[in-house]
Design a protein around this motif. Sequence first.
Motif, PDB file in Angstrom:
ATOM      1  N   GLU A  71       0.838  -1.208   0.000  1.00 34.51           N
ATOM      2  CA  GLU A  71       0.000   0.000   0.000  1.00 34.51           C
ATOM      3  C   GLU A  71       0.872   1.257   0.000  1.00 34.51           C
ATOM      4  O   GLU A  71       0.568   2.234  -0.701  1.00 34.51           O
ATOM      5  CB  GLU A  71      -0.905   0.001   1.235  1.00 34.51           C
ATOM      6  CG  GLU A  71      -2.062  -0.973   1.128  1.00 34.51           C
ATOM      7  CD  GLU A  71      -2.891  -1.022   2.406  1.00 34.51           C
ATOM      8  OE1 GLU A  71      -2.527  -0.334   3.384  1.00 34.51           O
ATOM      9  OE2 GLU A  71      -3.899  -1.753   2.419  1.00 34.51           O
ATOM     10  N   GLU A  86       2.266   1.679  -3.464  1.00 34.32           N
ATOM     11  CA  GLU A  86       1.228   2.181  -4.380  1.00 34.32           C
ATOM     12  C   GLU A  86       0.943   3.658  -4.124  1.00 34.32           C
ATOM     13  O   GLU A  86       0.802   4.445  -5.073  1.00 34.32           O
ATOM     14  CB  GLU A  86      -0.049   1.358  -4.196  1.00 34.32           C
ATOM     15  CG  GLU A  86       0.040  -0.033  -4.806  1.00 34.32           C
ATOM     16  CD  GLU A  86      -1.170  -0.887  -4.461  1.00 34.32           C
ATOM     17  OE1 GLU A  86      -2.093  -0.355  -3.800  1.00 34.32           O
ATOM     18  OE2 GLU A  86      -1.193  -2.068  -4.862  1.00 34.32           O
ATOM     19  N   THR A  87       0.887   4.053  -2.852  1.00 31.62           N
ATOM     20  CA  THR A  87       0.666   5.471  -2.510  1.00 31.62           C
ATOM     21  C   THR A  87       1.814   6.320  -3.036  1.00 31.62           C
ATOM     22  O   THR A  87       1.609   7.410  -3.593  1.00 31.62           O
ATOM     23  CB  THR A  87       0.549   5.628  -0.975  1.00 31.62           C
ATOM     24  OG1 THR A  87      -0.438   4.728  -0.490  1.00 31.62           O
ATOM     25  CG2 THR A  87       0.174   7.035  -0.590  1.00 31.62           C
TER      26      THR A  87
END
Length: 197
Positions: free
Chosen positions: A133, A136-137
Amino acid sequence: MATRHALFRSSSSSSSSFSFTAIVRSFATASHHNNHRQNHKFLDSNTFLGSWQPPKDPKEAEAKLAMLRREYAKQVKEVRKQYIHEMELLQIEKQRKDEARREALRVANEERKKLKAEAAQIRAQERKIAQQEFRETLLRERAEKLENWRMKVKKHGDKMAEKKNSLHKQSSMWIDEANLEQRILDAMTSQGGFYPR
């Protein structure tokens, strides 16, 4: 009575280092002795006790005494066999309990290790998901920044092109140097305020 003496001894000998565990220990010992005294089974009285009738002939007395000794030795041997057998049974029972306790400890340790490994695996998966995550951020933020930078570059390019166009438009209205003096004189005379000397 013994408990009272033990309590008195423990309290009088070291009043400064009086501890609760000493009292509990003395009570536990006393209760163990009482329990043993109540549950202990005594053997039947021995047949040898009070069985001796002194004979008149010393040889007969000696033979009778030898027979009694042999019988007593046999009984002692039998009691010793029973004692050894009981001790072996107690030892076997103790070994069985020890093995059962060791097995229970082993199973508990294996279960704890298994739970620990599962918890570690879950934590690793959560860490992996969190890292994914985060990546991806980070990629999304980078893409947004890149898009923002491209927009700014495009706006700047558009401004520069617009400036260039306006300059081109203005430059089409510019006057050649040869006609510059004439145009200035025309402008001055058309206003009527300035006449050259």
